[in-house]
Motif scaffolding. Structure first.
Motif, mmCIF file in Angstrom:
data_model
loop_
_atom_site.group_PDB
_atom_site.id
_atom_site.type_symbol
_atom_site.label_atom_id
_atom_site.label_comp_id
_atom_site.label_asym_id
_atom_site.label_seq_id
_atom_site.Cartn_x
_atom_site.Cartn_y
_atom_site.Cartn_z
ATOM 1 N N ALA A 94 -4.982 7.571 -3.158
ATOM 2 C CA ALA A 94 -4.751 6.634 -2.124
ATOM 3 C C ALA A 94 -5.813 6.695 -1.372
ATOM 4 C CB ALA A 94 -3.730 7.212 -1.141
ATOM 5 N N PRO A 95 -6.955 7.334 -0.695
ATOM 6 C CA PRO A 95 -7.739 6.873 0.111
ATOM 7 C C PRO A 95 -9.179 5.315 -0.871
ATOM 8 C CG PRO A 95 -8.301 9.771 0.100
ATOM 9 C CD PRO A 95 -6.636 8.469 -1.020
ATOM 10 N N ILE A 96 -8.896 5.779 -2.029
ATOM 11 C CA ILE A 96 -10.058 5.440 -2.767
ATOM 12 C C ILE A 96 -9.463 3.656 -2.508
ATOM 13 C CG2 ILE A 96 -10.665 4.067 -5.233
ATOM 14 C CD1 ILE A 96 -12.490 6.549 -3.680
ATOM 15 N N ILE A 97 -7.247 3.590 -3.558
ATOM 16 C CA ILE A 97 -7.081 2.331 -3.030
ATOM 17 C C ILE A 97 -7.407 1.875 -1.899
ATOM 18 C CG2 ILE A 97 -4.068 1.480 -3.070
ATOM 19 C CD1 ILE A 97 -3.858 4.016 -5.167
ATOM 20 N N SER A 98 -6.995 2.578 -0.803
ATOM 21 C CA SER A 98 -7.439 2.113 0.647
ATOM 22 C C SER A 98 -8.318 1.165 0.564
ATOM 23 C CB SER A 98 -7.548 2.708 1.890
ATOM 24 O OG SER A 98 -6.254 3.464 1.780
ATOM 25 N N ARG A 119 6.610 6.893 6.829
ATOM 26 C CA ARG A 119 6.895 6.462 8.330
ATOM 27 C C ARG A 119 6.107 5.737 9.537
ATOM 28 N NH1 ARG A 119 12.753 7.769 6.758
ATOM 29 N NH2 ARG A 119 12.775 8.462 5.602
ATOM 30 N N MET A 120 5.330 7.143 9.289
ATOM 31 C CA MET A 120 3.909 6.710 10.603
ATOM 32 C C MET A 120 3.189 6.141 10.708
ATOM 33 S SD MET A 120 4.074 9.910 12.531
ATOM 34 C CE MET A 120 3.234 9.657 13.437
ATOM 35 N N GLY A 173 0.619 -1.618 0.058
ATOM 36 C CA GLY A 173 0.116 -0.276 -0.004
ATOM 37 C C GLY A 173 0.883 1.046 0.369
ATOM 38 N N ILE A 174 1.885 0.694 0.449
ATOM 39 C CA ILE A 174 2.645 2.823 0.636
ATOM 40 C C ILE A 174 4.486 2.632 -0.161
ATOM 41 C CG2 ILE A 174 1.518 2.923 3.013
ATOM 42 C CD1 ILE A 174 4.877 1.701 3.859
ATOM 43 N N ILE A 178 -2.760 5.619 6.890
ATOM 44 C CA ILE A 178 -1.931 6.619 8.161
ATOM 45 C C ILE A 178 -0.814 7.192 7.076
ATOM 46 C CG2 ILE A 178 0.063 6.729 9.371
ATOM 47 C CD1 ILE A 178 -2.178 4.544 11.211
ATOM 48 N N GLY A 179 -0.500 6.515 5.768
ATOM 49 C CA GLY A 179 0.734 6.976 4.916
ATOM 50 C C GLY A 179 0.417 8.174 4.355
ATOM 51 N N ASP A 180 -0.494 7.482 3.462
ATOM 52 C CA ASP A 180 -1.362 9.024 3.049
ATOM 53 C C ASP A 180 -1.264 10.305 3.854
ATOM 54 O OD1 ASP A 180 -2.363 10.037 0.065
ATOM 55 O OD2 ASP A 180 -4.342 10.353 1.935
#
Length: 388
Positions: free
Chosen positions: A234-238, A157-158, A24-25, A150-152
């Motif tokens: 990124a939200p849609i990929i999540s 790193r978070m 995902g990241i 969170i990465g987005d």
């Protein structure tokens, strides 16, 4: 179920998230550390190779250690690996952190399974082990989408900051609630490898290797694939990864149910065919989000479904070395993950990321040939070879 089993399940969830969240990241890491997506994909390759090849060696070397103490030490090393990921200023150091994480993760997963089985009555051992694997499925369903989100929002790193914090909490719970467990007699690596003399057994492990190779040829690069082909945020990929994870939980149940009803042989062939078909259909599903989610759901359902049938087939075929074969099968899956991310990176760098599903689907079709080969070997001859 004993609450201590749930503590171990959370441990499996945390370490499973570290393994899977890279999908995902990966784009964020590549951009931040100024490497190609194909190079970033080798974070998956290195992790899986260390897990597959290192776990039997590490477990053998630590056979005489008290199990709870070993688990806590492994979690401390895992915590250190996350800290190293957080502070990595370059790709090389991040790659080293993946080695540390994989080595410690392999010990945590194996100990979680064995400890869960040891702290419940005999009648509940199977369910306790199943719950540990639910933690790994939850990592796919919740850990990867959450880590991607969170990465987005705050940087990749978070994601590792959260995992490090959860690791400390779980380690404290292990120290507080789990009993001391004496070490169990270990089987030498030479004896374990001797069970692979059977071509019937070796070829079914090859099924797992080929299936995961095909799977991770595309899955390790799913984020850049969806960004390139559909321009998804990124939200849609999540969301896509969440659907993928939910389907994976269903796939594990379907695989087990089908293995009981149809038998492991039919289930293996049927689910592998459907897995290959779903990946090969992926390029035709990127025209709109609905068709994508539909194909993704089928994809992960039949990615997860063959494993219970393969494990049942191994137990049925080699009952005298069943525990060893199940351990090797876990290593086989990680070897496939490593090969798949490696091949996927080569395809991305030499051709186009749009080719990855085709390459992955064709490799999974090869796993069907390996399965058919295993199923046509004569059992009585192989049984003699297995008695090592």
């Amino acid at each position: 179920m004993d609450r201590r089993v749930w503590i171990l399940t959370i441990a499996a969830f945390v370490v499973g998230t570290v393994e899977l969240v890279i999908a995902g990241i990966i784009e964020m890491i590549a951009q931040d550390l100024q490497v190609s997506v194909a190079a970033a994909g080798q974070l998956v390759t290195v992790y899986s190779l260390v897990f597959a090849l290192g776990s039997p060696v590490i477990i053998s070397l630590t056979a005489n250690m008290e199990r709870r103490r070993l688990l806590i030490i492994a979690m401390c090393v895992f915590f250190a690996g996350n800290i190293l990921s957080i502070i990595s200023p370059n790709f090389t150091l991040l790659l080293i952190s993946r080695v540390v994480l994989a080595a410690s993760c392999s010990v945590i997963i194996i100990l979680s399974i064995t400890l869960a089985a040891s702290i419940v009555p005999q009648a509940l051992k199977g369910r306790a082990i199943g719950i540990i694997f639910m933690g790994l499925s939850a990592a796919l369903m919740l850990g990867v989408p959450l880590g991607t989100w969170i990465g987005d929002r705050w940087g990749w790193r978070m994601t590792f900051v959260l995992i490090a914090a959860l690791t400390l909490i779980v380690a404290l719970c292990v120290q507080r609630f789990l009993p001391k467990t004496p070490p169990q007699p270990s089987v030498s690596l030479r004896t374990q490898l001797g069970t692979l003399k059977s071509s019937k057994i070796l070829s079914v492990h090859l099924v797992s290797i080929l299936q995961m190779t095909g799977q991770f040829t595309i899955y390790a690069y799913i984020t850049p694939y969806l960004q390139t082909t559909m321009g998804l945020s990124a939200p849609i990929i999540s969301l896509v990864l969440l659907v993928y994870g939910l389907a994976g939980i269903a796939g594990g149940w379907i695989g087990g149910w089908s293995s009981d009803k149809l038998g492991p042989r039919k289930t293996i062939i049927l689910t592998l065919v459907l897995h290959a078909a779903a990946i090969l259909l992926l390029p035709y599903a990127v025209s709109n989000l609905f068709s994508l989610l539909l194909v993704v759901a089928v994809w992960c359902t039949f990615n997860m479904a063959p494993s219970p049938a393969i494990q049942s087939y191994l137990i049925e075929t080699a009952p005298e070395s069943a525990d060893i074969q199940l351990s090797f099968n876990t290593s086989s899956l990680h070897i496939g993950v490593a090969l798949g991310s490696m091949i996927g990176g080569f395809v991305v760098s030499q051709y186009s990321i749009s080719v990855n599903p085709v390459a992955g689907g064709l490799i999974i079709l090869l796993s069907i040939l390996s399965a058919l080969y295993s199923m046509t070997r004569k059992k009585n001859r192989e049984a003699v070879e297995q008695a090592v």
